[in-house]
Scaffold this motif. Structure first.
Motif, PDB file in Angstrom:
ATOM      1  N   MET A  18       0.838  -1.209   0.000  1.00 21.42           N
ATOM      2  CA  MET A  18       0.000   0.000   0.000  1.00 21.42           C
ATOM      3  C   MET A  18       0.869   1.253   0.000  1.00 21.42           C
ATOM      4  SD  MET A  18      -3.466  -0.312   0.198  1.00 21.42           S
ATOM      5  CE  MET A  18      -4.018   1.063   1.193  1.00 21.42           C
ATOM      6  N   GLU A  19       1.845   1.281   0.871  1.00 18.87           N
ATOM      7  CA  GLU A  19       2.721   2.447   0.980  1.00 18.87           C
ATOM      8  C   GLU A  19       3.428   2.723  -0.350  1.00 18.87           C
ATOM      9  OE1 GLU A  19       6.239   3.952   4.004  1.00 18.87           O
ATOM     10  OE2 GLU A  19       5.863   1.805   3.808  1.00 18.87           O
ATOM     11  N   ARG A  20       3.941   1.679  -0.968  1.00 26.64           N
ATOM     12  CA  ARG A  20       4.637   1.852  -2.249  1.00 26.64           C
ATOM     13  C   ARG A  20       3.680   2.269  -3.363  1.00 26.64           C
ATOM     14  NH1 ARG A  20       6.474  -3.139  -0.603  1.00 26.64           N
ATOM     15  NH2 ARG A  20       5.744  -4.157  -2.529  1.00 26.64           N
ATOM     16  N   LEU A  21       2.464   1.716  -3.359  1.00 26.69           N
ATOM     17  CA  LEU A  21       1.481   2.084  -4.385  1.00 26.69           C
ATOM     18  C   LEU A  21       1.040   3.541  -4.240  1.00 26.69           C
ATOM     19  CD1 LEU A  21      -0.745  -1.125  -4.571  1.00 26.69           C
ATOM     20  CD2 LEU A  21       0.765  -0.236  -6.378  1.00 26.69           C
ATOM     21  N   VAL A  22       0.835   3.998  -3.012  1.00 25.27           N
ATOM     22  CA  VAL A  22       0.474   5.403  -2.804  1.00 25.27           C
ATOM     23  C   VAL A  22       1.573   6.298  -3.375  1.00 25.27           C
ATOM     24  CG1 VAL A  22       0.128   7.222  -1.084  1.00 25.27           C
ATOM     25  CG2 VAL A  22      -1.013   5.012  -0.795  1.00 25.27           C
ATOM     26  N   ALA A  23       2.820   5.997  -3.061  1.00 23.55           N
ATOM     27  CA  ALA A  23       3.941   6.801  -3.572  1.00 23.55           C
ATOM     28  C   ALA A  23       3.999   6.744  -5.095  1.00 23.55           C
ATOM     29  CB  ALA A  23       5.256   6.317  -2.960  1.00 23.55           C
ATOM     30  N   GLU A  24       3.817   5.556  -5.670  1.00 24.40           N
ATOM     31  CA  GLU A  24       3.882   5.403  -7.126  1.00 24.40           C
ATOM     32  C   GLU A  24       2.773   6.186  -7.828  1.00 24.40           C
ATOM     33  OE1 GLU A  24       4.991   4.321 -10.934  1.00 24.40           O
ATOM     34  OE2 GLU A  24       6.149   4.048  -9.082  1.00 24.40           O
ATOM     35  N   PHE A  25       1.555   6.049  -7.345  1.00 18.88           N
ATOM     36  CA  PHE A  25       0.442   6.751  -7.999  1.00 18.88           C
ATOM     37  C   PHE A  25       0.535   8.261  -7.808  1.00 18.88           C
ATOM     38  CE2 PHE A  25      -1.875   2.563  -7.890  1.00 18.88           C
ATOM     39  CZ  PHE A  25      -1.995   2.438  -9.269  1.00 18.88           C
ATOM     40  N   THR A  26       0.984   8.725  -6.640  1.00 18.91           N
ATOM     41  CA  THR A  26       1.138  10.168  -6.468  1.00 18.91           C
ATOM     42  C   THR A  26       2.279  10.696  -7.326  1.00 18.91           C
ATOM     43  OG1 THR A  26       2.447   9.887  -4.444  1.00 18.91           O
ATOM     44  CG2 THR A  26       0.086  10.237  -4.175  1.00 18.91           C
ATOM     45  N   ASP A  27       3.334   9.900  -7.499  1.00 23.03           N
ATOM     46  CA  ASP A  27       4.415  10.293  -8.416  1.00 23.03           C
ATOM     47  C   ASP A  27       3.908  10.414  -9.849  1.00 23.03           C
ATOM     48  OD1 ASP A  27       6.264  10.389  -6.374  1.00 23.03           O
ATOM     49  OD2 ASP A  27       7.279   8.502  -6.913  1.00 23.03           O
TER      50      ASP A  27
END
Length: 164
Positions: A18-27
């Motif tokens: 989840m943490e990595r996906l949030v960062a990826e999508f916000t990027d």
């Protein structure tokens, strides 16, 4: 709003993904919110704070506002836990809401599975699971991704939801 879940048994890596996906999508320029289900009692407020004192005095809802964030704490006081649909309706509009938990709900999900955790797969019995992020190859008729390949998992979710 588009919603997508990350599900699986405890200690399989849901929160890390989840943490990595949030960062990826916000990027990628998307606005993202998250909704996390906890099976245990949880409290984000601390005894002794003014907001905690308000809640323990009997307030149904306490809003804590500062220049950096707003927290809304609602006491159920014996009422039923709000449904996923009710909780989603309360959230501000964003491009994507990522949901952690809520295994039994019908929204599309990626299941997180680690061999060492020793838990059975949920996917064979749950048609809402669209793919599995895993650390081991599985005999399963669903897309499978390396659990650490965040970009590939995010691409799959984006394509599944028609996000640009």
């Amino acid at each position: 709003m588009k919603v997508y879940g990350v599900t699986g048994w405890k200690n399989n890596g849901k929160t890390g993904l989840m943490e990595r996906l949030v960062a990826e999508f916000t990027d990628r320029g998307l606005t993202v919110s998250t909704l996390k289900h906890a099976h245990h009692s949880t409290d984000v407020d601390q005894p002794g704070t003014d907001s905690h004192r308000h809640r323990t005095a009997g307030a149904q809802e306490v809003v804590l506002a500062s220049p950096n964030r707003v927290a809304i704490m609602q006491e159920l006081r014996g009422a039923a836990e709000p449904s996923l649909t009710e909780l989603l309706a309360r959230m501000r509009p964003v491009d994507l809401i990522l949901i952690e938990g809520y295994k039994r709900e019908a929204h599309p999900k990626v299941e997180v599975h680690r061999k060492a955790a020793g838990q059975p797969l949920i996917a064979p019995q749950d048609p809402s699971i669209r793919a599995v992020a895993t650390d081991t190859p599985l005999d399963l008729d669903l897309p499978q991704f390396d659990l650490n390949d965040t970009v590939e998992i995010a691409d799959f979710i984006a394509n599944d939801l028609n996000l640009t």
